[in-house]
Each structure stands twice: as structure tokens, then as C-alpha cells.
Design a protein around this motif. Structure first.
Motif: not given
Length: 333
Positions: A303, A324, A328
Motif C-alpha cells: 500500500p 487513504n 485502510r
């Protein structure tokens, strides 16, 4: 025992390593494609573009003729950006007339093929020209090595004899070299830490502190390890100098051009502007794309790498991408 070494690449790291070799009693030619840089080194003993306060030892000879630079060498040390290594290796394969130890101290993955540097060298150099291929890597800033600051790095090769030879070439009172046979892990750690360093710079540029930095480095190491294991690395390598060690030095210092690039992104600058003003190759930018594609190809979750890819290649807003990441879905560590 004295050896003759051809150092191919006269940037900051090539210059620093050449200096260590000369100090250890070896004969060194340093090769550059630029006539002006060759003249500066040979006449003024300086390399102002890369190391402003540095003076080359008088024994180092700079050359622009590649064949002349490698003539009679016992080993070749490649220290150029990853993007140029395949073509340089092709040139070398036409010139080398016997088996040599091939060392590289570059850190990256080839675009499109996603191949490690030692693999590129293996593909382009015939078996008749290579005694062994060694990756020299670890937590090291050229600016500190030339000041004889204490430095520890790794010489990694499938050929243990070659790794030990490189260890003997470089080791001294301030420059300690360990050997490792996990060249996959060492090269993956060396390449991918530059991605995380861009992220660390972004966090600093946004004004976040040590908590954020520690979290990024730790989770970044998890990403590097996941991909490295998938590619055949030893997990213990990422706990060593070319893993966590290189992460620490690159993610915490303005000496790192990847960190500096990230810092400017955190301040709101666009990547095109950052790169045009840097004056040197920022390996982490191209490595981010290669690692992102490699992770997708192997189905590996990365990620942080994906977030930095979005910033670099899709012009995503850094604050949006960071939010973001933090939002998660929760999971076990």
C-alpha cells in the motif's frame, strides 16, 4: 595486495568509493562520459557538482575512454544510474578480454523488465568475462564516507570468493564490509528503500514528526520483505545492513536525494519541478513504478508503494493519499 580497479561512474558514490580504494593502496581509474568532468578531476582534483567539499586523491586518474579505463583492471566497479547499466554492460562485453570481478554499487530495478542489476549484468556479460558479480550495498552517504565517517556495508554475491575479495578491497578502519550470499535480498532492499525514503521525505515536508516517520519505515520494511520473499530472498537479509540499515539512513537524512525529492513533494511541488531542480538521478522515482508493477504481477500487497506511485505518476494529492493510507481497514500486524 594491491589491485587495479576501474570505477565506472564519477557521481558522488563512485567518487567516494574510488577514494576508499586509493586509500587502501589500490590503483584506480575513474570513468566518466563527460570531458569537462574528466578535466576537473585530473586538473583540480574536485567534483563540485556532486561533492562540493571533496578533493580526489592525486593517485586517481579520470578517463572518458572506456577501453582505456578498464585496461589491465582486476575488477570493475559500476556506479551509474540503473537506466544506463544494460547499455554499459553491452559496451563492456565488447572490451573485456578475460575474467574479472564485476562489482556494482547502484540501487534500482530496470524499467519494464523489473530486473535486478546483477541479473542485467549476467545477461549482457559473457561467462568468459565474469569471475563473479557482487552487489555492494548498505547504509552509506557518500558525503560522510569522504569524511571518513564510520560506515558499514555488505558485499553480496552467489560467489563467496568474489564477495570476500570485494570485502578485502574496501575494508579499513572506518569502512567495514560484511559478506552475504543473498544477493536477491540485498538488491531488493537497496532498490525499494528509495521508495520508502520518498515517503519519509513527504511526511517531513508535510510537517509530521517522529511517530509518523517510525510508522512509515516499519511498515515500509514489511512491504519490502513481502516482495523480497516472493522473489526468493532470505527474510533475515531485511533485518541487516541492506534492509533496515539502509532504510534508516535513507529515510532520516537530507543527504538522501530521494528524501529531498519527497520533502519537496510534501511542500506541494510537482514531481517534474522537483526532478528538474535536483541535478541528479532520483532512483526511487523509476523504482516506484517498477516495484508497483512487480507487486501487481505477483499479487503482493504494497500500500505505501502504491500510494507513492499515485503521487508520482497520477498526480494524486499527497494529503489525500496519506489519509487513504491511514483509513485502510484495520488488520493484525
Amino acid at each position: 595486495m594491491s589491485s587495479k580497479i576501474a570505477v565506472l561512474g564519477a557521481g558522488s558514490w563512485g567518487s567516494a568509493l574510488a577514494s576508499v580504494l586509493v586509500e587502501n593502496g589500490h590503483q584506480v581509474n575513474i570513468w566518466t562520459r563527460e570531458e569537462s568532468q574528466k578535466n576537473e578531476i585530473n586538473t583540480n582534483r574536485t567534483n563540485k557538482r556532486y561533492l562540493k567539499e571533496f578533493k580526489f586523491p592525486k593517485e586517481i586518474v579520470a578517463m572518458t575512454d572506456l577501453k582505456q579505463a578498464v585496461s589491465g583492471a582486476n575488477a570493475i566497479l559500476v556506479v551509474i544510474p540503473t537506466s544506463g547499466i544494460r547499455e554499459l554492460a553491452k559496451e563492456l562485453n565488447k572490451i573485456i578480454d578475460r575474467k574479472l570481478t564485476i562489482i556494482h554499487a547502484s540501487k534500482g530495478l530496470e524499467q519494464q523488465t523489473h530486473k535486478r542489476i546483477s541479473v542485467i549484468l549476467e545477461e549482457e556479460l559473457s561467462d568468459d568475462h565474469t569471475e563473479g558479480i557482487v552487489a555492494l550495498s548498505g547504509p552509506s552517504h557518500a558525503e560522510e564516507v569522504v569524511k571518513r565517517d564510520l560506515t558499514t556495508i555488505t558485499a553480496a554475491s552467489l560467489n563467496q570468493t568474489s564477495a570476500q575479495y570485494v570485502q578485502e578491497l574496501f575494508i579499513n578502519d572506518y569502512f567495514r564490509v560484511y559478506t552475504n550470499t543473498d544477493i536477491i535480498g540485498v538488491e531488493i532492499g537497496a532498490a525499494l528503500k528509495n521508495i520508502i525514503a520518498i515517503g519519509a521525505g513527504i511526511i517531513a515536508g508535510l510537517g509530521y514528526g517522529d511517530n509518523a516517520k517510525a510508522g512509515l519505515v516499519t511498515r515500509g520494511l514489511a512491504e519490502i520483505s513481502r516482495l523480497g520473499l516472493e522473489l526468493g530472498a532470505d527474510p533475515l537479509t531485511f533485518m541487516g545492513l541492506s534492509g533496515v540499515g539502509d532504510l534508516i539512513v535513507t529515510c532520516t537524512s537530507p543527504h538522501s536525494r530521494n528524501w529531498r525529492a519527497g520533502y519537496q513533494l510534501g511542500e506541494g511541488k510537482k514531481i517534474e519541478s522537483v526532478l528538474s531542480n535536483m541535478g541528479m538521478v532520483v532512483e526511487g522515482v523509476s523504482t516506484t513504478q517498477a516495484a508497483f508493477e512487480l507487486a501487481e504481477e505477483h499479487g503482493i500487497e504494497m500500500p505505501i508503494t502504491e500510494a507513492i506511485y499515485e503521487v508520482l505518476y497520477n498526480d494524486a494529492e499527497v494529503k489525500y493519499v496519506l489519509r487513504n493510507l491511514m483509513q485502510r481497514k484495520g488488520k493484525a500486524e
